[in-house]
Design an enzyme around this catalytic site. Structure first.
Site, PDB file in Angstrom:
ATOM      1  N   ASN A  35       0.875  -1.173   0.000  1.00  0.00           N
ATOM      2  CA  ASN A  35       0.000   0.000   0.000  1.00  0.00           C
ATOM      3  C   ASN A  35       0.912   1.223   0.000  1.00  0.00           C
ATOM      4  O   ASN A  35       1.464   1.590   1.026  1.00  0.00           O
ATOM      5  CB  ASN A  35      -0.878  -0.055   1.257  1.00  0.00           C
ATOM      6  CG  ASN A  35      -1.894   1.072   1.298  1.00  0.00           C
ATOM      7  OD1 ASN A  35      -1.844   1.999   0.487  1.00  0.00           O
ATOM      8  ND2 ASN A  35      -2.792   1.008   2.246  1.00  0.00           N
ATOM      9  N   ARG A  87      -2.521  -2.061  -3.574  1.00  0.00           N
ATOM     10  CA  ARG A  87      -3.750  -1.315  -3.367  1.00  0.00           C
ATOM     11  C   ARG A  87      -3.695  -0.078  -4.262  1.00  0.00           C
ATOM     12  O   ARG A  87      -2.746   0.701  -4.191  1.00  0.00           O
ATOM     13  CB  ARG A  87      -3.861  -0.891  -1.907  1.00  0.00           C
ATOM     14  CG  ARG A  87      -5.084  -0.050  -1.688  1.00  0.00           C
ATOM     15  CD  ARG A  87      -5.198   0.403  -0.264  1.00  0.00           C
ATOM     16  NE  ARG A  87      -6.448   1.129  -0.107  1.00  0.00           N
ATOM     17  CZ  ARG A  87      -6.591   2.206   0.650  1.00  0.00           C
ATOM     18  NH1 ARG A  87      -5.572   2.672   1.332  1.00  0.00           N
ATOM     19  NH2 ARG A  87      -7.755   2.803   0.742  1.00  0.00           N
ATOM     20  N   HIS A  97     -13.125   2.333  -0.271  1.00  0.00           N
ATOM     21  CA  HIS A  97     -13.134   1.256   0.742  1.00  0.00           C
ATOM     22  C   HIS A  97     -13.730  -0.037   0.163  1.00  0.00           C
ATOM     23  O   HIS A  97     -14.214  -0.887   0.908  1.00  0.00           O
ATOM     24  CB  HIS A  97     -13.991   1.613   1.976  1.00  0.00           C
ATOM     25  CG  HIS A  97     -13.414   2.661   2.877  1.00  0.00           C
ATOM     26  ND1 HIS A  97     -14.206   3.485   3.633  1.00  0.00           N
ATOM     27  CD2 HIS A  97     -12.132   2.990   3.169  1.00  0.00           C
ATOM     28  CE1 HIS A  97     -13.456   4.304   4.347  1.00  0.00           C
ATOM     29  NE2 HIS A  97     -12.176   4.025   4.077  1.00  0.00           N
ATOM     30  N   ASN A 145     -11.055   5.697  10.617  1.00  0.00           N
ATOM     31  CA  ASN A 145     -10.771   7.120  10.578  1.00  0.00           C
ATOM     32  C   ASN A 145     -11.476   7.716   9.353  1.00  0.00           C
ATOM     33  O   ASN A 145     -12.136   8.736   9.437  1.00  0.00           O
ATOM     34  CB  ASN A 145      -9.258   7.345  10.559  1.00  0.00           C
ATOM     35  CG  ASN A 145      -8.933   8.752  11.010  1.00  0.00           C
ATOM     36  OD1 ASN A 145      -9.679   9.379  11.764  1.00  0.00           O
ATOM     37  ND2 ASN A 145      -7.830   9.271  10.509  1.00  0.00           N
ATOM     38  N   ARG A 186     -12.691  14.354   8.108  1.00  0.00           N
ATOM     39  CA  ARG A 186     -13.450  14.822   6.931  1.00  0.00           C
ATOM     40  C   ARG A 186     -14.899  15.093   7.297  1.00  0.00           C
ATOM     41  O   ARG A 186     -15.501  14.360   8.083  1.00  0.00           O
ATOM     42  CB  ARG A 186     -13.429  13.757   5.824  1.00  0.00           C
ATOM     43  CG  ARG A 186     -12.076  13.558   5.208  1.00  0.00           C
ATOM     44  CD  ARG A 186     -12.117  12.478   4.130  1.00  0.00           C
ATOM     45  NE  ARG A 186     -10.898  11.696   4.190  1.00  0.00           N
ATOM     46  CZ  ARG A 186     -10.832  10.391   3.972  1.00  0.00           C
ATOM     47  NH1 ARG A 186     -11.909   9.695   3.656  1.00  0.00           N
ATOM     48  NH2 ARG A 186      -9.687   9.766   4.055  1.00  0.00           N
ATOM     49  N   GLY A 231     -12.038   0.281  12.673  1.00  0.00           N
ATOM     50  CA  GLY A 231     -11.642   0.642  14.041  1.00  0.00           C
ATOM     51  C   GLY A 231     -12.796   0.991  14.972  1.00  0.00           C
ATOM     52  O   GLY A 231     -12.914   0.436  16.063  1.00  0.00           O
ATOM     53  N   GLU A 286      -8.378  -5.901   4.869  1.00  0.00           N
ATOM     54  CA  GLU A 286      -8.158  -5.492   3.479  1.00  0.00           C
ATOM     55  C   GLU A 286      -6.929  -6.165   2.876  1.00  0.00           C
ATOM     56  O   GLU A 286      -6.915  -6.503   1.694  1.00  0.00           O
ATOM     57  CB  GLU A 286      -8.044  -3.962   3.406  1.00  0.00           C
ATOM     58  CG  GLU A 286      -9.395  -3.307   3.666  1.00  0.00           C
ATOM     59  CD  GLU A 286      -9.324  -1.818   3.925  1.00  0.00           C
ATOM     60  OE1 GLU A 286      -9.545  -1.050   2.988  1.00  0.00           O
ATOM     61  OE2 GLU A 286      -9.054  -1.425   5.083  1.00  0.00           O
TER      62      GLU A 286
HETATM   63  P1  AMP Z   1      -9.171   2.455  11.227  1.00  0.00           P
HETATM   64  O1  AMP Z   1      -9.132   3.626  10.270  1.00  0.00           O
HETATM   65  O2  AMP Z   1     -10.101   1.368  10.803  1.00  0.00           O
HETATM   66  O3  AMP Z   1      -7.806   1.963  11.621  1.00  0.00           O
HETATM   67  O4  AMP Z   1      -9.820   3.033  12.580  1.00  0.00           O
HETATM   68  C1  AMP Z   1      -9.113   3.941  13.391  1.00  0.00           C
HETATM   69  C2  AMP Z   1     -10.084   4.554  14.394  1.00  0.00           C
HETATM   70  O5  AMP Z   1     -10.761   3.541  15.139  1.00  0.00           O
HETATM   71  C3  AMP Z   1      -9.397   5.393  15.463  1.00  0.00           C
HETATM   72  O6  AMP Z   1      -9.208   6.724  15.036  1.00  0.00           O
HETATM   73  C4  AMP Z   1     -10.379   5.331  16.610  1.00  0.00           C
HETATM   74  O7  AMP Z   1     -11.312   6.400  16.497  1.00  0.00           O
HETATM   75  C5  AMP Z   1     -11.143   4.050  16.401  1.00  0.00           C
HETATM   76  N1  AMP Z   1     -10.882   3.036  17.423  1.00  0.00           N
HETATM   77  C6  AMP Z   1      -9.870   2.154  17.514  1.00  0.00           C
HETATM   78  N2  AMP Z   1      -9.983   1.393  18.621  1.00  0.00           N
HETATM   79  C7  AMP Z   1     -11.113   1.798  19.251  1.00  0.00           C
HETATM   80  C8  AMP Z   1     -11.789   1.423  20.462  1.00  0.00           C
HETATM   81  N3  AMP Z   1     -11.330   0.430  21.244  1.00  0.00           N
HETATM   82  N4  AMP Z   1     -12.928   2.074  20.773  1.00  0.00           N
HETATM   83  C9  AMP Z   1     -13.402   3.070  20.003  1.00  0.00           C
HETATM   84  N5  AMP Z   1     -12.816   3.470  18.854  1.00  0.00           N
HETATM   85  C10 AMP Z   1     -11.696   2.851  18.485  1.00  0.00           C
END
Ligand code: AMP
Length: 413
Positions: free
Chosen positions: A10, A94, A183, A214, A244, A333, A392
């Site tokens: 990536n 990716r 996505h 995020n 965003r 997340g 992914e």
């Molecule tokens: P991702 O882009 O899928 O890696 O998600 C990242 C986001 O997931 C972070 O900015 C957090 O806001 C959220 N996140 C990660 N772990 C947790 C958790 N245990 N509880 C709530 N939000 C989480």
């Protein structure tokens, strides 16, 4: 020796993330990233997962992607897995934007590279870096099959009435202005896994997939094919995200330019980097926001409520788009980890058959169990509500491997 490994790359503008997978069992052999490429103090972090060895760190200047990838190959070589290894079947890249051209993963050749390049005007932030990753990997091993896996492909089944904006057709067509969605790799993987969890074939279920990371996007998937998604021509449209804004009246842009005197680039930066949760309350991590809500922080409360309100509107809209919904699936997340977000997003939607079992929703999972798909709706609920961890890299690796084997492409070294 049979080539059964796939390297997933990536490539971002100043970083490269990678994972090496063994396709016979889907296991990870190594993973890492190089960041701050082009700076004096670039950093490479490499974890040799197969041997359970210590994570290795290198801080030095990697002047460009070629230098970074050479260093990655060197680290993999040290573990016995380098880019020249006969066990490596292909590299899966990716690629963010495949426009309307790339409806599926594609074996890279010169024509494919030219087409990805032609799409740069609609993906100026992502496609150039993705291209550099591919061309560099080709330079390092010209005989290794390279496969491009596009974030947009899963959404190319969206019908015209959902993909087009209601703007002048000639202008839209000339400038390729339409909704592409992103996505896609995650939405494809998660909707398939959700069907598996329900013991059904993907063709038998209608699902709403909520990828809440995020970046965040929702999709409506009918019988395994995407029929609508919340991101549009760019990943800015739709849900409230970490930084965003998601949906805004486009006239907000004219107002900020004409009345507030903000430059077009300034508005771009505002809506992409200083909006969403961070713009509303200064935090973009949902853990921190829910903690602040618990302490009675009003800005965090409002940010949470705006986030949930938007999410709920999309869930309702996709119930209407699909007519009959079998599953609502949370991933990424926030979706995988935030019980408060899942509970709030579905609160009050009982009339639509959407119910969350409190105990199932709150059950904390640790270790490998946290990566297992699970149902959080009550027994016998009309609609299954599920949490399905996304993967992914595995999806890119599987699609890459399937293509290299399907195409009967000789794996040469
Ligand atoms: P991702 O882009 O899928 O890696 O998600 C990242 C986001 O997931 C972070 O900015 C957090 O806001 C959220 N996140 C990660 N772990 C947790 C958790 N245990 N509880 C709530 N939000 C989480």
């Amino acid at each position: 020796m049979t080539a059964t490994r796939v390297l997933v790359l990536n490539s971002g503008s100043s970083s490269v993330k990678y994972q090496l997978l063994e396709m016979t069992d889907g296991s990870r052999l190594a993973a890492g990233l190089v960041e701050r490429i082009g700076e004096r103090q670039s950093r490479l972090l490499h974890t040799p997962l197969a041997s359970g060895g210590e994570r290795r760190e290198r801080v030095e200047e990697f002047a460009d992607h070629e230098a970074a990838l050479r260093a990655v190959s060197g680290e993999l070589d040290a573990d016995g897995f380098g880019l020249g290894s006969p066990q490596l079947a292909a590299i899966g890249h990716r690629v963010v934007h495949g426009g309307q051209t790339f409806t599926r993963p594609t074996l890279v050749d010169d024509a494919v590279l030219a087409e990805i390049e032609r799409l740069i005007p609609v993906a100026p932030l992502h496609n150039p870096a993705n291209l550099t990753g591919i061309t560099t990997a080709r330079t390092l091993n010209p005989h290794l099959p390279q496969v491009a896996v596009f974030d947009t492909s899963f959404h190319t089944t969206i019908p015209e009435h959902a993909a087009r904006y209601a703007i002048d057709t000639a202008t839209a067509d000339e400038h390729r202005v339409r909704r592409y969605g992103f996505h896609g790799t995650s939405h494809a993987y998660v909707s398939r896994k959700a069907a598996e969890l329900l013991g059904k074939d993907p063709s038998e279920i209608n699902a709403i997939v909520l990828h809440l990371g995020n970046g965040a996007s929702a999709s409506a998937v009918r019988g395994g094919r995407c029929v609508d998604t919340s991101m549009g021509m760019t990943p800015l449209e739709g849900l409230v995200m970490g930084t965003r804004s998601g949906d805004v009246d486009p006239a907000v842009v004219f107002h900020l330019v004409r009345v507030a005197g903000v430059s077009v680039d300034g508005v771009d930066e505002l809506l992409n980097k200083r909006s969403g949760l961070v713009g509303l309350c200064g935090d973009n991590d949902m853990r921190e926001i829910t903690r602040r809500v618990g302490e009675g922080d009003e800005a965090a409360r409002l940010a949470f409520d705006i986030y949930i309100h938007r999410l709920k509107k999309y869930i309702g809209a996709y119930c209407a788009v699909l007519g009959h919904v079998h599953a609502v699936v949370f991933t990424a997340g926030v979706g995988e980890n935030s019980a408060p977000v899942r509970r709030a997003a579905l609160a009050g939607l009982e009339e639509l058959g959407l119910l969350v079992d409190e105990e199932r929703n709150d059950a904390e999972r640790e270790g490998p169990a946290a990566r297992e798909a699970r149902i959080i709706s009550p027994e016998g609920a009309r609609v299954a509500v599920a949490v399905v961890p996304t993967d992914e890299e595995l999806e890119i690796a599987e699609q890459t491997y399937a293509l290299v084997s399907d195409a009967g492409s000789p794996v040469r070294h």
